[in-house]
Each structure stands twice: as structure tokens, then as C-alpha cells.
Design a protein around this motif. Structure first.
Motif, PDB file in Angstrom:
ATOM      1  N   GLY A   1       0.662  -1.146   0.058  1.00 20.94           N
ATOM      2  CA  GLY A   1       0.066   0.035   0.116  1.00 20.94           C
ATOM      3  C   GLY A   1       0.950   1.413  -0.105  1.00 20.94           C
ATOM      4  N   LEU A   2       0.241   2.238  -0.261  1.00 22.94           N
ATOM      5  CA  LEU A   2       0.763   3.711   0.037  1.00 22.94           C
ATOM      6  C   LEU A   2       0.021   4.701   0.931  1.00 22.94           C
ATOM      7  CD1 LEU A   2       1.271   4.232  -3.942  1.00 22.94           C
ATOM      8  CD2 LEU A   2       3.033   3.526  -2.576  1.00 22.94           C
ATOM      9  N   ASP A   3       0.777   5.710   1.366  1.00 22.87           N
ATOM     10  CA  ASP A   3       0.170   6.697   2.069  1.00 22.87           C
ATOM     11  C   ASP A   3       1.124   8.011   1.964  1.00 22.87           C
ATOM     12  OD1 ASP A   3      -1.544   7.924   3.736  1.00 22.87           O
ATOM     13  OD2 ASP A   3      -1.565   6.448   5.479  1.00 22.87           O
ATOM     14  N   GLN A   4       0.336   9.184   2.470  1.00 30.46           N
ATOM     15  CA  GLN A   4       1.255  10.182   2.176  1.00 30.46           C
ATOM     16  C   GLN A   4       1.267  10.815   3.700  1.00 30.46           C
ATOM     17  OE1 GLN A   4      -0.665  11.647  -1.932  1.00 30.46           O
ATOM     18  NE2 GLN A   4       1.206  12.898  -1.228  1.00 30.46           N
ATOM     19  N   ASP A   5       2.389  11.758   3.671  1.00 33.20           N
ATOM     20  CA  ASP A   5       2.592  12.553   5.063  1.00 33.20           C
ATOM     21  C   ASP A   5       3.168  13.752   4.513  1.00 33.20           C
ATOM     22  OD1 ASP A   5       5.051  12.086   4.904  1.00 33.20           O
ATOM     23  OD2 ASP A   5       5.053  10.673   6.592  1.00 33.20           O
ATOM     24  N   ASP A   6       3.558  14.652   5.396  1.00 29.49           N
ATOM     25  CA  ASP A   6       4.093  16.008   5.173  1.00 29.49           C
ATOM     26  C   ASP A   6       5.836  15.777   4.298  1.00 29.49           C
ATOM     27  OD1 ASP A   6       2.100  17.333   6.499  1.00 29.49           O
ATOM     28  OD2 ASP A   6       3.381  17.755   8.253  1.00 29.49           O
ATOM     29  N   PHE A   7       6.270  14.781   4.192  1.00 28.85           N
ATOM     30  CA  PHE A   7       7.515  14.544   3.309  1.00 28.85           C
ATOM     31  C   PHE A   7       7.059  13.957   2.171  1.00 28.85           C
ATOM     32  CE2 PHE A   7       8.435  14.217   7.996  1.00 28.85           C
ATOM     33  CZ  PHE A   7       9.499  15.110   7.992  1.00 28.85           C
ATOM     34  N   GLY A   8       5.934  13.389   1.788  1.00 28.30           N
ATOM     35  CA  GLY A   8       5.904  12.832   0.345  1.00 28.30           C
ATOM     36  C   GLY A   8       5.027  11.584   0.668  1.00 28.30           C
ATOM     37  N   MET A   9       5.041  10.895  -0.636  1.00 32.83           N
ATOM     38  CA  MET A   9       4.299   9.504  -0.590  1.00 32.83           C
ATOM     39  C   MET A   9       5.329   8.529  -0.119  1.00 32.83           C
ATOM     40  SD  MET A   9       2.445   7.838  -3.849  1.00 32.83           S
ATOM     41  CE  MET A   9       1.149   8.926  -3.871  1.00 32.83           C
ATOM     42  N   TYR A  10       4.628   7.315   0.712  1.00 33.37           N
ATOM     43  CA  TYR A  10       5.778   6.371   1.011  1.00 33.37           C
ATOM     44  C   TYR A  10       4.892   4.869   0.616  1.00 33.37           C
ATOM     45  CZ  TYR A  10       3.140   6.699   5.474  1.00 33.37           C
ATOM     46  OH  TYR A  10       1.804   6.787   6.426  1.00 33.37           O
ATOM     47  N   ALA A  11       5.688   3.891   0.881  1.00 38.18           N
ATOM     48  CA  ALA A  11       5.140   2.589   0.383  1.00 38.18           C
ATOM     49  C   ALA A  11       5.479   1.631   1.771  1.00 38.18           C
ATOM     50  CB  ALA A  11       6.030   1.879  -0.647  1.00 38.18           C
ATOM     51  N   PHE A  12       4.662   0.603   1.783  1.00 33.96           N
ATOM     52  CA  PHE A  12       4.762  -0.406   2.880  1.00 33.96           C
ATOM     53  C   PHE A  12       3.718  -1.714   2.450  1.00 33.96           C
ATOM     54  CE2 PHE A  12       1.022   2.538   3.440  1.00 33.96           C
ATOM     55  CZ  PHE A  12       0.124   1.638   3.875  1.00 33.96           C
ATOM     56  N   ALA A  13       4.051  -2.586   3.456  1.00 35.29           N
ATOM     57  CA  ALA A  13       2.924  -3.671   3.147  1.00 35.29           C
ATOM     58  C   ALA A  13       2.435  -4.128   4.453  1.00 35.29           C
ATOM     59  CB  ALA A  13       3.535  -4.634   2.202  1.00 35.29           C
ATOM     60  N   TRP A  14       1.366  -4.923   4.352  1.00 35.46           N
ATOM     61  CA  TRP A  14       0.989  -5.467   5.436  1.00 35.46           C
ATOM     62  C   TRP A  14       0.607  -6.974   5.178  1.00 35.46           C
ATOM     63  CZ3 TRP A  14      -0.279  -4.423  10.422  1.00 35.46           C
ATOM     64  CH2 TRP A  14      -0.463  -2.999  10.558  1.00 35.46           C
ATOM     65  N   ILE A  15       0.999  -7.802   6.315  1.00 30.63           N
ATOM     66  CA  ILE A  15       1.098  -9.417   6.020  1.00 30.63           C
ATOM     67  C   ILE A  15      -0.121  -9.795   7.062  1.00 30.63           C
ATOM     68  CG2 ILE A  15       2.326 -11.280   6.472  1.00 30.63           C
ATOM     69  CD1 ILE A  15       3.623  -9.164   4.397  1.00 30.63           C
ATOM     70  N   PHE A  16      -0.986 -10.735   6.513  1.00 30.99           N
ATOM     71  CA  PHE A  16      -1.812 -11.204   7.598  1.00 30.99           C
ATOM     72  C   PHE A  16      -1.992 -12.715   7.223  1.00 30.99           C
ATOM     73  CE2 PHE A  16      -6.157 -12.731   8.967  1.00 30.99           C
ATOM     74  CZ  PHE A  16      -6.165 -11.543   9.930  1.00 30.99           C
ATOM     75  N   ILE A  17      -1.784 -13.443   8.352  1.00 30.07           N
ATOM     76  CA  ILE A  17      -1.663 -15.008   8.474  1.00 30.07           C
ATOM     77  C   ILE A  17      -2.604 -15.629   9.234  1.00 30.07           C
ATOM     78  CG2 ILE A  17      -0.102 -16.831   8.881  1.00 30.07           C
ATOM     79  CD1 ILE A  17       2.389 -15.033   8.562  1.00 30.07           C
ATOM     80  N   LEU A  18      -3.267 -16.694   8.613  1.00 29.17           N
ATOM     81  CA  LEU A  18      -4.276 -17.495   9.557  1.00 29.17           C
ATOM     82  C   LEU A  18      -3.868 -18.945   9.513  1.00 29.17           C
ATOM     83  CD1 LEU A  18      -7.484 -16.728   7.432  1.00 29.17           C
ATOM     84  CD2 LEU A  18      -7.133 -15.870   9.689  1.00 29.17           C
ATOM     85  N   ASP A  19      -4.387 -19.675  10.634  1.00 31.43           N
ATOM     86  CA  ASP A  19      -3.948 -21.018  10.507  1.00 31.43           C
ATOM     87  C   ASP A  19      -5.201 -21.952  10.869  1.00 31.43           C
ATOM     88  OD1 ASP A  19      -4.713 -21.044  13.531  1.00 31.43           O
ATOM     89  OD2 ASP A  19      -2.647 -21.673  14.253  1.00 31.43           O
TER      90      ASP A  19
END
Length: 188
Positions: free
Chosen positions: A90-108
Motif C-alpha cells: 500500500g501507499l500513504d502520504q504525509d508531510d514528507f511525501g508518498m511512502y510505500a509499505f505492506a501488510w502481512i496477514f496470516i491465518l492457521d
């Protein structure tokens, strides 16, 4: 938890992990993360699982929902697996600009769930401008950096770190962190 490798390991002993994506990077990093975290081999397969969010998720809520949906939809398609993993960038923005990240979700199989988020990094203005105009991050990277299908290779993080941190390494650490409750069952 036993950290010693079993000497008489048989392929039939392998547990099945389903990744809610056919992206080879996501499958590879999941296999590596599970192998490291549990200190044993797994059979890891990718399947097409809908994220239920936009092609380019924005913000933590939408991105985490995409990862969760991929894991849950994988479970619905193939309930015989032992674990289901959703990875959503995903992406988001703050005062410094656009940044990238990812979420991990695990089920058993027992219904336990866990999640973790990668680190974040900022994108160049040229890439951010293309994304702001509706282009998905991988395609924007391909345009700006004259690449082809970079999202199934090193991704933005690989391009911007000159290969020091590729997409596999970037996701792997977050997957291992999401596995903490599964490798410490006595604590969670």
C-alpha cells in the motif's frame, strides 16, 4: 519449540501454506520466512485470491483489509491448507511525501490470526505523481525507471536501494514477525 532440524524429514511431513497471490516474489519470501521461523520445510503455493480493495490500496486500513481478504479468500478456496497468507502493498502520504509499505496477514487451521507491517520508504516525486494520476505503483516504477514487470522482481524497494533490499527480503522480515504468535504458542 524444537529448533533442531529433524534428520528423517519426509516430504509427506510438509505442511501446506497458501499465499493469496501468484506473484513469485510473495511465494518465495513466504516459503523462506516459514522455513526460518519454524526451522523446517513447508510446501508453499500461490493462488489467485481477491483482495477486495483497489488495485493500489491507500492507507493502513485499506491495505491491511486487502491482506486479510487475500488470506481469508485463500482459506475459502482451499480449506485443506495449514496456513493462509495475505500480502498487500500500500501507499500513504504525509508531510514528507508518498511512502510505500505492506501488510502481512496470516491465518492457521485453529483460527489463530496474526499480522505485521513492513518498514516504510518514500517514493520519488516522479513515481508519486504517476500514482496520484491513477497509475499502480509497479507500473509507475516501470515507466520512471525504464523496467518491465518490476513488481514481480525487486519492486520499488529493490530499485531504490539498488538491490540491497529487494522485495523478497522486505516482505520476509514482516512475515517472520507475523509468525511470532505461531512459533510462541505458549505465550499467545
Amino acid at each position: 519449540m524444537n529448533f533442531k532440524r529433524r534428520q528423517n524429514f519426509q516430504p509427506s511431513d510438509k505442511l501446506l501454506v497458501l499465499v493469496g497471490s501468484k506473484n513469485p516474489v510473495k511465494i518465495s519470501c513466504t516459503e523462506d520466512a516459514f522455513t526460518r521461523a519454524f526451522n523446517k520445510s513447508f510446501l508453499v503455493e500461490g493462488i489467485n485470491a481477491a483482495s477486495g480493495v483497489s488495485d493500489q490500496p491507500k492507507g493502513d486500513i485499506e491495505t491491511l483489509l486487502g491482506a486479510k481478504n487475500r488470506a481469508q479468500n485463500s482459506r475459502e478456496v482451499f480449506p485443506e491448507a495449514n496456513y493462509w497468507v495475505g500480502i498487500e502493498g500500500g501507499l500513504d502520504q504525509d508531510d514528507f511525501g508518498m511512502y510505500a509499505f505492506a501488510w502481512i496477514f496470516i491465518l492457521d487451521r485453529e483460527g489463530k490470526a496474526s499480522q505485521s507491517k513492513t518498514g516504510t520508504f518514500y517514493l520519488p516525486k516522479a513515481v508519486a505523481d504517476l500514482v496520484d494520476n491513477g497509475m499502480e505503483l509497479g507500473k509507475a516504477d516501470d515507466v520512471v525507471f525504464d523496467r518491465e514487470n518490476s513488481k514481480q522482481q525487486g519492486g520499488s524497494v529493490g530499485i531504490l536501494t539498488h538491490g540491497i533490499v529487494d522485495r523478497n527480503e522486505y516482505y520476509r522480515q514482516a512475515i517472520i514477525l507475523a509468525l511470532i504468535p505461531f512459533v510462541n504458542e505458549n505465550l499467545f
